[in-house]
Design a protein around this motif. Structure first.
Motif, PDB file in Angstrom:
ATOM      1  N   UNK A 265      37.474  51.047  40.303  1.00  0.00           N
ATOM      2  CA  UNK A 265      37.381  50.178  39.130  1.00  0.00           C
ATOM      3  C   UNK A 265      38.767  49.617  38.830  1.00  0.00           C
ATOM      4  N   UNK A 266      38.831  48.329  38.456  1.00  0.00           N
ATOM      5  CA  UNK A 266      40.131  47.715  38.184  1.00  0.00           C
ATOM      6  C   UNK A 266      40.673  48.182  36.844  1.00  0.00           C
ATOM      7  N   UNK A 267      41.962  48.469  36.815  1.00  0.00           N
ATOM      8  CA  UNK A 267      42.617  48.917  35.590  1.00  0.00           C
ATOM      9  C   UNK A 267      43.754  47.946  35.265  1.00  0.00           C
ATOM     10  N   UNK A 268      43.767  47.481  34.030  1.00  0.00           N
ATOM     11  CA  UNK A 268      44.839  46.596  33.591  1.00  0.00           C
ATOM     12  C   UNK A 268      44.691  45.166  34.075  1.00  0.00           C
ATOM     13  N   UNK A 269      43.464  44.718  34.335  1.00  0.00           N
ATOM     14  CA  UNK A 269      43.215  43.337  34.766  1.00  0.00           C
ATOM     15  C   UNK A 269      42.328  42.642  33.742  1.00  0.00           C
ATOM     16  N   UNK A 270      41.928  41.426  34.032  1.00  0.00           N
ATOM     17  CA  UNK A 270      41.018  40.703  33.144  1.00  0.00           C
ATOM     18  C   UNK A 270      39.578  41.211  33.254  1.00  0.00           C
ATOM     19  N   UNK A 271      39.299  42.065  34.242  1.00  0.00           N
ATOM     20  CA  UNK A 271      37.928  42.495  34.500  1.00  0.00           C
ATOM     21  C   UNK A 271      37.605  43.802  33.798  1.00  0.00           C
ATOM     22  N   UNK A 272      36.319  43.997  33.528  1.00  0.00           N
ATOM     23  CA  UNK A 272      35.850  45.221  32.895  1.00  0.00           C
ATOM     24  C   UNK A 272      36.242  46.438  33.732  1.00  0.00           C
ATOM     25  N   UNK A 273      36.626  47.507  33.074  1.00  0.00           N
ATOM     26  CA  UNK A 273      37.066  48.704  33.781  1.00  0.00           C
ATOM     27  C   UNK A 273      35.855  49.573  34.141  1.00  0.00           C
ATOM     28  N   UNK A 274      35.068  49.049  35.065  1.00  0.00           N
ATOM     29  CA  UNK A 274      33.944  49.779  35.643  1.00  0.00           C
ATOM     30  C   UNK A 274      33.980  49.555  37.147  1.00  0.00           C
ATOM     31  N   UNK A 275      33.320  50.438  37.903  1.00  0.00           N
ATOM     32  CA  UNK A 275      33.280  50.303  39.346  1.00  0.00           C
ATOM     33  C   UNK A 275      32.830  48.915  39.758  1.00  0.00           C
ATOM     34  N   UNK A 276      33.342  48.446  40.892  1.00  0.00           N
ATOM     35  CA  UNK A 276      33.063  47.071  41.299  1.00  0.00           C
ATOM     36  C   UNK A 276      31.576  46.813  41.516  1.00  0.00           C
ATOM     37  N   UNK A 277      30.791  47.827  41.856  1.00  0.00           N
ATOM     38  CA  UNK A 277      29.355  47.652  42.020  1.00  0.00           C
ATOM     39  C   UNK A 277      28.615  47.451  40.714  1.00  0.00           C
ATOM     40  N   UNK A 278      29.308  47.623  39.583  1.00  0.00           N
ATOM     41  CA  UNK A 278      28.725  47.393  38.258  1.00  0.00           C
ATOM     42  C   UNK A 278      29.395  46.232  37.547  1.00  0.00           C
ATOM     43  N   UNK A 279      30.280  45.542  38.224  1.00  0.00           N
ATOM     44  CA  UNK A 279      31.217  44.638  37.578  1.00  0.00           C
ATOM     45  C   UNK A 279      30.769  43.184  37.716  1.00  0.00           C
ATOM     46  N   UNK A 280      30.136  42.664  36.677  1.00  0.00           N
ATOM     47  CA  UNK A 280      29.603  41.305  36.729  1.00  0.00           C
ATOM     48  C   UNK A 280      30.714  40.269  36.878  1.00  0.00           C
ATOM     49  N   UNK A 281      31.842  40.498  36.237  1.00  0.00           N
ATOM     50  CA  UNK A 281      32.942  39.550  36.370  1.00  0.00           C
ATOM     51  C   UNK A 281      33.448  39.448  37.788  1.00  0.00           C
ATOM     52  N   UNK A 282      33.393  40.559  38.532  1.00  0.00           N
ATOM     53  CA  UNK A 282      33.881  40.572  39.908  1.00  0.00           C
ATOM     54  C   UNK A 282      32.826  40.049  40.877  1.00  0.00           C
ATOM     55  N   UNK A 283      31.578  40.513  40.755  1.00  0.00           N
ATOM     56  CA  UNK A 283      30.552  40.131  41.728  1.00  0.00           C
ATOM     57  C   UNK A 283      30.025  38.727  41.467  1.00  0.00           C
TER      58      UNK A 283
END
Length: 581
Positions: A265-283
């Motif tokens: 999970x990304x920490x300290x970025x613009x994206x939600x701090x959840x695993x990438x498989x749950x991350x709507x901003x990333x996927x």
């Protein structure tokens, strides 16, 4: 006499889109849900229990699951026969949807059941890092083409690779399967590899490539791996988030069929701090909208059941809903489609949301030709897999990928000569292999030279035999006692040191004492001896920096390439000599 198709989706004369829409219109909710799961499976009796307390293959097929990731098998024929049995069983179900078989890498040396498998019956090549060391896109394409042909022979149609993360954090346990630290090299080799598997577009002779781990798994905090809770954080203190996207954009442009987000999970970025498989901003926001990707997104294995970082507080159903909302198409390592059926019937997930993913998944099966001819020739599998020609190519690549870092004058100067057999003390090298070129002796004191084949150090994690124990993590320093032992041998007799680098080991205390120093990325004794005695030349250069100290590693930014201060050997370093025969 050819039997006329009963339904339009069975007619190869129609377009993939027409066949997909016709089949989708005939699928029950249970059929649809089953398509969105990809568990692991045992190659064997369809009625035997699965691994990790999973149901049998027959039970999974009855749940309408028809994507499977396989692990070990004794022979190519065994995989092919099992595959054909599975396909025949799948045809017994009303719509006869064929099964898609996938595999983690199985053409190298790594044998971590969570990430890759030892080559076994398949031809054996260096790890991906070895291809980065050689630096030839043409050879990477050739390697992938051999993988493609050998996979096709046994019925494997999806490669859960290439792994195109950048190894910017030297301690990370997954570096050996990457193409190294440099984004440009990784992008070039990744494109060549994807095209070697798929061709210019996916078709009946293709193996679909699943690139991983989006958006780049290298920047792990403290180099820990997100298979485990203590390694779940990805951090970007150097501000290099976008650099890690470059290889993914390259393979998207090359038509990569599938993509796997990582556990972290990304920490300290613009994206939600959840695993990438749950991350709507990333996927959805990053991968689909910004990078323009419309292929299959399959989660890493077990994110709903185990590695659910950032959403541990949610139940299984809520995690599934969040992952679907993020934009994934398939759940890797999961096998509970009834949960998804119940969510749809309860009105918590729209059936139309399933259809969005099903169009991608069905299209892939049609493009691969599985509906028209899913079977393989089991009688020929053993002769098609691991051919003498492929094994010879793999051996040559293993030899070429060696990197020569030091070569002093003296009796251990490379290449060695076999004209006057040397007395050699060796560790990590079989006496029988050595005896074809030199005289093995029992101690350094008896030897003209010593040869030490070592592996990069790591800290033991987890209980022996557990998944955690297979991940080489922690310090890159050799223990003090081991350094003392090695340098004592070096002072006793001129010594050639060779190190298998699944991670960039710190060689600062060893290199000055070695008469010659080589590193490899997976090589047999024969490949190594060919290099030592000049039958093959070491043509590799380092695919990453070798740090000078752990202090330098700890002070570096895990998202930034070439960021350890004063490396002992820098990226691109490598000596060579012409082969003598």
């Amino acid at each position: 006499m050819t039997t006329a198709p009963r339904f339009p989706y069975q007619d190869p004369a129609l377009s993939v889109e027409q066949r997909t829409e016709d089949l989708l219109s005939r699928m029950t909710l249970e059929d649809k849900a089953g398509l969105m799961f990809q568990p692991m499976s045992v190659v064997g009796d369809l009625d035997e229990p699965g691994m990790f307390n999973m149901p049998s293959m027959r039970s999974l097929l009855d749940r309408r699951i028809n994507h499977f990731n396989i692990l070990w098998a004794k022979s190519a024929r065994e995989i092919a026969e099992w595959h054909n049995t599975v396909q025949r069983t799948a045809r017994e179900h009303p719509l006869g949807i064929p099964v898609t078989i996938s595999s983690d890498p199985r053409h190298s040396f790594t044998n971590n059941p969570a990430t890759a498998l030892l080559a076994g019956p398949f031809s054996q090549w260096p790890e991906a890092l070895g291809f980065a060391a050689i630096g030839s896109a043409e050879l990477a394409h050739r390697w992938a083409d051999v993988v493609r042909r050998e996979y096709l022979a046994v019925g494997i149609r999806v490669a859960l690779h290439p792994q195109i993360d950048l190894t910017t954090e030297p301690r990370w346990a997954r570096g050996s399967a990457t193409f190294g630290e440099d984004a440009k090299t990784t992008s070039e080799l990744a494109v060549a590899y994807v095209r070697g598997l798929q061709g210019e577009e996916v078709g009946p002779e293709s193996v679909s490539a699943m690139a991983k781990h989006f958006p780049g798994g290298g920047p792990q905090k403290d180099g820990e791996d997100p298979h485990f809770a203590y390694g779940r954080e990805q951090v970007y203190p150097g501000g290099k988030f976008d650099l890690h996207l470059e290889p993914f954009q390259a393979v998207i442009d090359a038509g990569v069929a599938q993509m796997m987000p990582y556990y972290g999970m990304p920490v300290g970025t613009e994206y939600e701090e959840v695993g990438f498989g749950f991350n709507k901003g990333v996927i959805t926001g990053l991968l689909r909208e910004r990078l323009g990707y419309d292929g299959i997104v399959c989660t890493d294995w077990g994110i709903l059941s185990n590695t659910c970082w950032g959403v541990e507080h949610l139940g299984y159903e809520e995690r599934m809903i969040k992952s679907l909302d993020a934009g994934v198409d398939q759940f890797g390592g999961e096998f509970r489609p009834q949960v998804l059926v119940d969510l749809v019937r309860a009105g918590r997930v729209e059936e139309g949301r399933l259809d969005v993913s099903l169009r991608r998944l069905l299209r892939e099966k049609f493009r691969l030709g599985l509906f028209d001819d899913p079977f393989v020739d089991a009688d020929r599998a053993d002769s098609l897999v691991g051919t003498p020609e492929a094994r010879a190519e793999g051996l040559a690549a293993q030899a070429a990928a060696h990197v020569l870092l030091k070569n002093d004058d003296g009796p251990a100067h490379l290449p060695l000569t076999a004209a006057d057999p040397l007395r050699v003390y060796a560790e990590g090298l079989s006496a029988s292999a050595l005896a074809t070129r030199a005289e093995p002796v029992d101690s350094p004191e008896q030897a003209d030279i010593a040869i030490l084949r070592l592996s990069a150090p790591f800290e033991e994690r987890g209980e022996p035999g557990t998944i955690e124990s297979f991940f080489h993590a922690g310090s890159l320093d050799f223990p003090t006692s081991e350094i003392t032992r090695i340098t004592t041998i070096c002072r006793t007799v001129p010594t050639i040191v060779d190190v298998y680098l699944d991670r960039p080991a710190i060689l600062t205390e060893i290199a000055p004492h070695a008469a010659a120093l080589t590193v490899n990325f997976g090589s047999t004794d024969e490949a190594f001896l060919q290099v030592l005695f000049g039958n093959a030349a070491p043509t590799g250069t380092l695919p990453f920096d070798l740090p000078s100290s752990m202090a330098a590693v700890e002070a570096s930014h895990p998202d930034t390439p070439f960021n350890t201060a004063d490396p002992l050997f820098s990226y691109g370093t490598g000596l060579t000599y012409p082969p003598t025969a």
